[in-house]
Scaffold this motif. Structure first.
Motif, PDB file in Angstrom:
ATOM      1  N   UNK A  43      62.455  52.422  24.234  1.00  0.00           N
ATOM      2  CA  UNK A  43      62.525  51.445  25.327  1.00  0.00           C
ATOM      3  C   UNK A  43      61.149  51.277  25.951  1.00  0.00           C
ATOM      4  N   UNK A  44      60.817  50.010  26.225  1.00  0.00           N
ATOM      5  CA  UNK A  44      59.597  49.677  26.954  1.00  0.00           C
ATOM      6  C   UNK A  44      59.968  49.080  28.301  1.00  0.00           C
ATOM      7  N   UNK A  45      59.254  49.465  29.322  1.00  0.00           N
ATOM      8  CA  UNK A  45      59.419  48.886  30.645  1.00  0.00           C
ATOM      9  C   UNK A  45      58.092  49.022  31.369  1.00  0.00           C
ATOM     10  N   UNK A  46      57.904  48.307  32.470  1.00  0.00           N
ATOM     11  CA  UNK A  46      56.621  48.407  33.174  1.00  0.00           C
ATOM     12  C   UNK A  46      56.253  49.856  33.481  1.00  0.00           C
ATOM     13  N   UNK A  70      53.255  43.250  35.585  1.00  0.00           N
ATOM     14  CA  UNK A  70      54.018  44.367  35.011  1.00  0.00           C
ATOM     15  C   UNK A  70      53.155  45.332  34.210  1.00  0.00           C
ATOM     16  N   UNK A  71      51.973  44.877  33.771  1.00  0.00           N
ATOM     17  CA  UNK A  71      51.138  45.712  32.912  1.00  0.00           C
ATOM     18  C   UNK A  71      51.596  45.761  31.475  1.00  0.00           C
ATOM     19  N   UNK A  72      52.556  44.897  31.112  1.00  0.00           N
ATOM     20  CA  UNK A  72      53.045  44.859  29.731  1.00  0.00           C
ATOM     21  C   UNK A  72      52.205  43.868  28.919  1.00  0.00           C
ATOM     22  N   UNK A  73      51.653  44.339  27.811  1.00  0.00           N
ATOM     23  CA  UNK A  73      50.825  43.512  26.938  1.00  0.00           C
ATOM     24  C   UNK A  73      51.470  43.436  25.563  1.00  0.00           C
TER      25      UNK A  73
END
Length: 448
Positions: A206-209, A358-361
């Protein structure tokens, strides 16, 4: 196992994540996208704490299985980019892709990575009247935008690629043949020399901020980079983000000088032709012929499974096509056969970006042209993460958001129908010599 990996000496696996950890940047996926991003970040700022998490081993996915074309190809044409973003942005992206071919060679040389880099360009053969018509149209379109693409006569084309039924070809110098497994392995080592922590056999669930969760622990970082390409649908919430479509390859053992005297490829040019169902090949540094193509089915629900890497029917078709191009290979046994998934976005537009709140790239959707594009993605992500307002972060693919694929069964029907249409179009053009209307319609539906 691909030819590329099979000829390398065994490498001890890296340890898995030992537990919860913190980093400045956490990168999910140790293929070209993830490793190029880690590399450029580590070079630009050695103080950064960079962690890379890989479900298998570095280069396990498309980075260690591809055709070895480090090209300037982008999934969308310059004409499409011109219509959507304007000529200046379209040409800037094309120029960035062309310079990327040289940048990969530069880094390989500076890091001592012997990846069999040979910038011989690409010859795309025209072997039917319909294909010759498309070749001429491509050269005319390139000339309209000032892009370098040469039209070769039949004799000029046969001098470079001694295939059958050649009526002409296009040639671009902006491609290098490489041994991709050597590059990905060398790049992983270069990252580690610069302090990047690379954990293998660590599947992110799982990916999240600010978080990348695994069964072994959670890595917390203000920046989390998704670099998972064809494996993206395995992550929660991303089932429809990318369609994993399989590309398969075959390769011979080293071939004798007599074969190459007829077949050409003296500068290790990569080669293809203008059929609709893509094929691609290269002469390896040790004189094998490595050859691949599409044709394997898309699997329901964007499923990715190791059993899908092998489709005997497709391997047989590839050998038949190879023998049609080079009849001397009809009786030559195939020594290696392999495959794997590549990633296709719904609009066939590769993208790279960073959502600052969010810092998600992310980066991906290369449609099989990722060996070069991943390098540009890595440099772009490096600048985005570090807040550099470089020319790269203003290229038109930056921040692009592709629409999601349709739900099943529409996704399964659409992708597999397009494969059948393109295969049927090639057969019809071979019989009639006339361009296929069905293929033209399908191209319009794909939006190019």
């Amino acid at each position: 196992m691909s030819l590329w990996m099979s000829v390398l000496p065994p490498e001890a696996p890296r340890p898995p994540l030992p537990g919860d950890a913190e980093a400045d940047v956490c990168i999910v996926g140790a293929g070209f996208t993830g490793l190029w991003t880690a590399y450029y970040l580590a070079v630009a700022d050695p103080s950064l704490r960079i962690t890379v998490l890989e479900a298998q081993t570095a280069g396990f996915g498309a980075s260690g299985r591809n055709g070895g074309w480090c090209s300037a190809l982008f999934p969308k044409s310059v004409a499409y980019l011109d219509r959507r973003y304007g000529r200046a942005d379209a040409l800037a992206l094309n120029a960035a892709m062309e310079s990327t071919v040289d940048e990969v060679g530069r880094v390989a040389a500076s890091e001592g990575i012997d990846c069999d880099y040979a910038k011989g360009g690409t010859v795309t053969l025209a072997r039917t009247p319909a294909q010759l018509s498309r070749a001429r149209a491509e050269v005319d379109a390139a000339a309209h935008f000032g892009v370098e693409l040469h039209l070769l006569t039949a004799d000029e084309a046969r001098t470079r690629v001694g295939a059958t039924n050649v009526l002409g070809a296009t040639y671009t110098p902006h491609c290098a043949a490489i041994q991709p497994a050597k590059l990905v392995r060398g790049l992983a080592a270069a990252c580690e020399r610069r302090g990047v922590r690379l954990f293998e056999h660590t599947r992110v669930t799982r990916l999240s901020p600010g978080r990348a969760e695994t069964p072994l622990g959670t890595v917390r970082a203000p920046i989390v980079v998704r670099a998972t390409e064809g494996f993206t649908p395995q992550l929660p919430g991303l089932r429809r983000a990318i369609a994993p479509v399989y590309s398969l390859m075959i390769a011979t053992d080293p071939l004798p000088p007599a074969f190459w005297a007829e077949a050409g490829l003296a500068r290790r040019e990569t080669f293809a032709d203008f059929r609709h169902l893509i094929i691609y090949g290269q002469r390896t540094a040790d004189d094998r012929l490595a050859f691949g193509g599409r044709g394997a089915p898309y699997h329901y629900g964007s499923t990715v499974d190791p059993t899908f890497d092998r489709e005997p029917r497709v391997f047989t078709d590839l050998h038949r096509t190879l023998a049609e191009l080079f009849p001397a290979l009809a009786a030559v046994p195939i020594a290696h056969s392999w495959g794997g998934p590549l990633g296709i976005a719904r609009d066939w537009m590769a993208s790279v970006g960073l959502d600052e709140p969010t810092g998600l790239a992310w980066a991906g959707g290369y449609v099989g042209d990722g060996v070069g594009t991943t390098n540009l993605a890595g440099r772009t992500l490096c600048d985005l993460i570090r807040g550099e307002r470089s020319d790269l972060v203003h290229l038109p693919w930056v921040g692009h958001r592709s629409p999601r694929w349709e739900p099943e069964p529409l996704r399964w029907l659409g992708v597999n129908t397009s494969l059948r249409v393109m295969a049927a179009a090639d057969a019809a053009e071979s019989r009639t010599g006339r361009p296929s209307r069905r293929a033209a319609l399908m191209s319009r539906l794909l939006g190019d």
